[in-house]
Enzyme design. Structure first.
Site, PDB file in Angstrom:
ATOM      1  N   GLU B  74       0.834  -1.217   0.000  1.00  0.00           N
ATOM      2  CA  GLU B  74       0.000   0.000   0.000  1.00  0.00           C
ATOM      3  C   GLU B  74       0.860   1.255   0.000  1.00  0.00           C
ATOM      4  OE1 GLU B  74      -0.470  -2.633   1.868  1.00  0.00           O
ATOM      5  OE2 GLU B  74      -2.437  -3.375   1.282  1.00  0.00           O
ATOM      6  N   PHE B  97      -8.860  -3.358   2.019  1.00  0.00           N
ATOM      7  CA  PHE B  97      -9.587  -3.056   3.250  1.00  0.00           C
ATOM      8  C   PHE B  97      -8.845  -1.890   3.869  1.00  0.00           C
ATOM      9  CE2 PHE B  97     -10.896  -7.341   2.430  1.00  0.00           C
ATOM     10  CZ  PHE B  97     -12.178  -7.437   2.915  1.00  0.00           C
ATOM     11  N   PRO B 103       0.448   0.948   6.104  1.00  0.00           N
ATOM     12  CA  PRO B 103       1.771   1.076   5.463  1.00  0.00           C
ATOM     13  C   PRO B 103       1.907   2.346   4.618  1.00  0.00           C
ATOM     14  CG  PRO B 103       0.879  -1.122   5.116  1.00  0.00           C
ATOM     15  CD  PRO B 103      -0.222  -0.289   5.692  1.00  0.00           C
ATOM     16  N   HIS B 141     -10.249  -6.392   9.286  1.00  0.00           N
ATOM     17  CA  HIS B 141     -11.125  -6.165   8.132  1.00  0.00           C
ATOM     18  C   HIS B 141     -12.358  -5.372   8.547  1.00  0.00           C
ATOM     19  CE1 HIS B 141      -8.662  -9.576   6.843  1.00  0.00           C
ATOM     20  NE2 HIS B 141      -8.942  -9.257   5.595  1.00  0.00           N
TER      21      HIS B 141
END
Lengths: 348, 341
Positions: B74, B97, B103, B141
């Site tokens: 990410e 998600f 990150p 999540h």
């Protein structure tokens, strides 16, 4: 017998020397300015590393209309910034945090930008810039533009997650970019051996499926040659490439760092590999320049720095209240209610 | 020959109702048609069409230069989006998600959010993805991420509660020159009750403007996202069983906050309850309370109260998660307490 000139004419060979001198003169001028109290914040020297930035940038397409190659320099690659059109006076304005600086006093030193000239200043977490340049060069590839990018960073930044994620993304997407790891053997006080187990950063390339090459970073022609060859490969669809510059940071991380963690004998040994001295001898030995020509270059660059610095000193700092401007393109940030003439929180 | 527009992206054109998820897909598709500089990056968004199928059939229509399946990184692809935005593209990044946005926190807060201020120019990009609990997704999540970014000047944060708003707000976000974090509650994605027929014109919902969901005179509930619907349920019960009139303000955009809408409503009802699905400490209720204290203290006839999730990671088991999340009954009890105050 003369050395090969790598296709450079006499003027080009002297240009390189000029850029080396300019870099060093600018930093020496900054040291003087700092002693006089004109520099805001830290001052970072690239003593011994000047040839890496100059040789690399000279091998790229430098234009002013937004169609050339893209550079992301670092604090120790000011020579590349100057070659890409970064103005000397802006360099001093930035270091002095003047309101007239390209960032209007919001950001420090070489952290500035000109997308027409083709340079993007770094942010302090340097690994991020690998990601940024990956995206910039991705845009070149998907639009079919004949442009490449080059991004400088240190041996320390090679340890960050951003470096890995950016490089992996670039390699997978075949982004036309060259990574330049400035291995000056120190990340602040941390030696390269405490940042990586590999003995050369070129060993990391195969893990990403990219080509790498190590080059003597004190040799401006060797760097020019390596980057020129890499650029040809990258420009013709060869994907991402990495070049390691090997040299030594002969000063502390910044001027406030006495560098007492480095053996002085080692520093003295590297003084014998000074990139300006080495190249000056070659220019004379190969008769690419005369002593008189070199002295003119040295005097001119010294004078340019003096004049630009003097002009920048005279310029104003930003108004404090400008601090609220530019957070968004379209939303105004309020001034603190306690700063109004009749303080009242309900009116803020 | 140009590929044909996939059938499932033409529901609004055909006058059929759409879910919030379909509204989001339509917004992305229509913006990509309207502006060639808009492109998508994210994990599994191409061949697979996204974990929730928001970009189903986009790859075959737009090609792999505009619908880019990325490595699982990410930070890397959000940073690359920022670089592309500098070069005149308008990236829309999907975080599979939103729990996995962490990150990218470095590049979002240090680089993207500061870019315009630093003089590096605007960052016209959208980072969007599913958030929220109630789906038994467990700790990784189910999170709401707004408050991790609310404290970062330079970002905008959008969190729609209806299909109509989702489409209009996403279009506005893509056209905005500032970086936008766009949160989509996965419990609302396919909620049948949220299906609606949308205007078939190219409407946008401006960022930074709250919406009065329901007018009232006795209590103000300021809320957003999934809690809008639970608050409406509570308000309807209050109306019929207690004869109390509740006004509901759906923030829609969390940053910049529509302070005027909040203050105006509080000045009318004199009582404020803030309801959010996010956890309690450091939740947006705190910021709203201080703004009302600054701007409307004299109008208050009771304490500012809040109903939120508890301060814990989002638990997995149904009984735990239902206890963790704020429920309609919690809103009702808090509103009744405030009404009686």
């Amino acid at each position: 017998m003369s050395e090969p000139t790598l296709g450079l004419e006499r003027a080009g060979l002297q240009d390189l020397y000029r850029s080396l001198c300019l870099t060093r003169a600018a930093e020496e001028r900054l040291e003087l300015l700092q002693k006089q109290g004109h520099v805001t914040g830290g001052l970072y020297r690239s003593l011994g590393q000047e040839a890496g930035a100059v040789g690399a940038a000279y091998a790229l397409r430098r234009r002013t209309d937004g169609t050339g190659d893209m550079l992301c320099h670092t604090i120790r690659a000011a020579g590349a910034l100057f070659l890409f059109g970064g103005e000397l006076i802006d360099y001093f304005r930035q270091y002095m945090a003047k309101g007239t600086s390209p960032t209007r006093g919001r950001e420090a030193n070489v952290h500035w930008f000109d997308f027409q000239k083709g340079f993007v200043g770094p942010v302090s977490p340097l690994g991020t810039m690998i990601e940024i340049m990956a995206g910039m060069t991705l845009s070149f590839r998907v639009r079919g533009e004949d442009r490449i990018g080059i991004v400088f960073y240190g041996d320390g930044a090679s340890s960050t997650g951003a470096w890995h994620e950016g490089l992996n993304f670039a390699a997978v997407q075949r982004c036309p970019m060259i990574l330049i790891v400035e291995n000056n053997q120190w990340a602040f006080s941390t030696p390269t051996s405490k940042n990586t187990r590999v003995s050369s950063f070129t060993e990391k390339g195969p893990g990403y499926g990219i080509d790498t090459e190590a080059v003597d970073g004190t040799d401006v022609l060797a760097v020019f040659d390596a980057v020129r060859r890499a650029a040809l490969q990258v420009r013709s669809g060869g994907g991402t490439h990495m070049i390691e510059l090997n040299y030594f940071r002969r000063k502390g991380h910044a001027q406030h760092d006495p560098q007492d963690y480095v053996d002085p004998v080692v520093i003295r040994a590297w003084e014998k590999k000074d990139p300006l001295d080495l190249y000056r001898s070659r220019l004379l030995h190969n008769e690419w320049a005369s002593e008189e020509e070199l002295m003119v270059i040295e005097e001119q660059t010294f004078e340019e720095c003096r004049v630009a610095a003097e002009a920048a000193i005279a310029e104003p700092y930003p108004e404090g209240s400008e601090a609220v401007l530019g957070v968004y393109t379209d939303v105004a940030m309020p001034h603190p209610w306690t700063r109004s003439n009749s303080p009242d929180p309900t009116l803020a | 020959m140009d590929p044909e527009t996939p059938e499932h992206l033409l529901k609004t054109k055909r006058g059929e109702p759409v879910t919030m998820l379909e509204a989001i897909s339509e917004a992305l598709f229509e913006e990509m048609i309207r502006d060639e500089s808009v492109f998508l990056m994210g994990e599994d968004i191409g061949v697979y069409g996204g974990a929730f199928k928001v970009t189903r059939d986009f790859l075959s229509f737009f090609g792999e230069n505009r619908v880019i399946d990325t490595p699982i990184a990410e930070g890397g692809f959000t940073g690359a989006a920022a670089g592309a935005a500098h070069m005149g593209l308008r990236p829309v990044v999907e975080i599979q998600f939103m729990d996995f946005i962490s990150p990218a926190y470095d590049v979002i807060t240090n680089y993207i959010a500061t870019s315009n201020y630093r003089g590096a120019g605007p960052q016209p990009l959208v980072i969007r993805g599913p958030v929220g609990g109630g789906n038994r997704g467990g700790p990784f999540h189910s999170q709401n991420v707004e408050m991790a970014f609310f404290h970062t000047p330079g970002l905008k944060i959008v969190y729609p509660s209806t299909a109509r708003d989702a489409k209009g707000l996403l279009k506005a976000s893509i056209r905005d020159d500032n970086p936008v974090i766009f949160e989509e509650h996965k419990g609302l994605y396919r909620a049948p009750s949220l299906r609606e027929v949308l205007p078939d014109d190219d409407y946008v919902v401006p960022l930074g403007e709250a919406r009065i969901v329901r007018e009232g005179t006795d209590i103000t509930i300021v809320t957003y996202g999934s809690m809008v619907h639970k608050s409406v349920e509570a308000a309807e019960t209050m109306e019929t069983e207690d004869g109390v009139s509740v006004e509901i303000v759906d923030l829609r955009t969390l940053l910049p906050l529509d302070e005027d809408a909040i203050v105006e409503s509080v000045k009318k009802t004199n009582k404020l309850l803030v309801v959010h699905e996010d956890t309690r400490t450091g939740g947006i209720a705190g910021e709203i309370a201080i703004r009302v204290s600054e701007k409307a203290f004299e109008w208050l006839d009771g304490p500012i109260l809040r109903v939120t999730a508890i301060d814990a990671p989002v638990p997995y088991s149904g009984s735990l998660e239902d206890y963790f999340l704020p429920q309609t009954d919690d809103v009702l009890k808090a509103a009744r307490y405030l009404a009686a105050y």
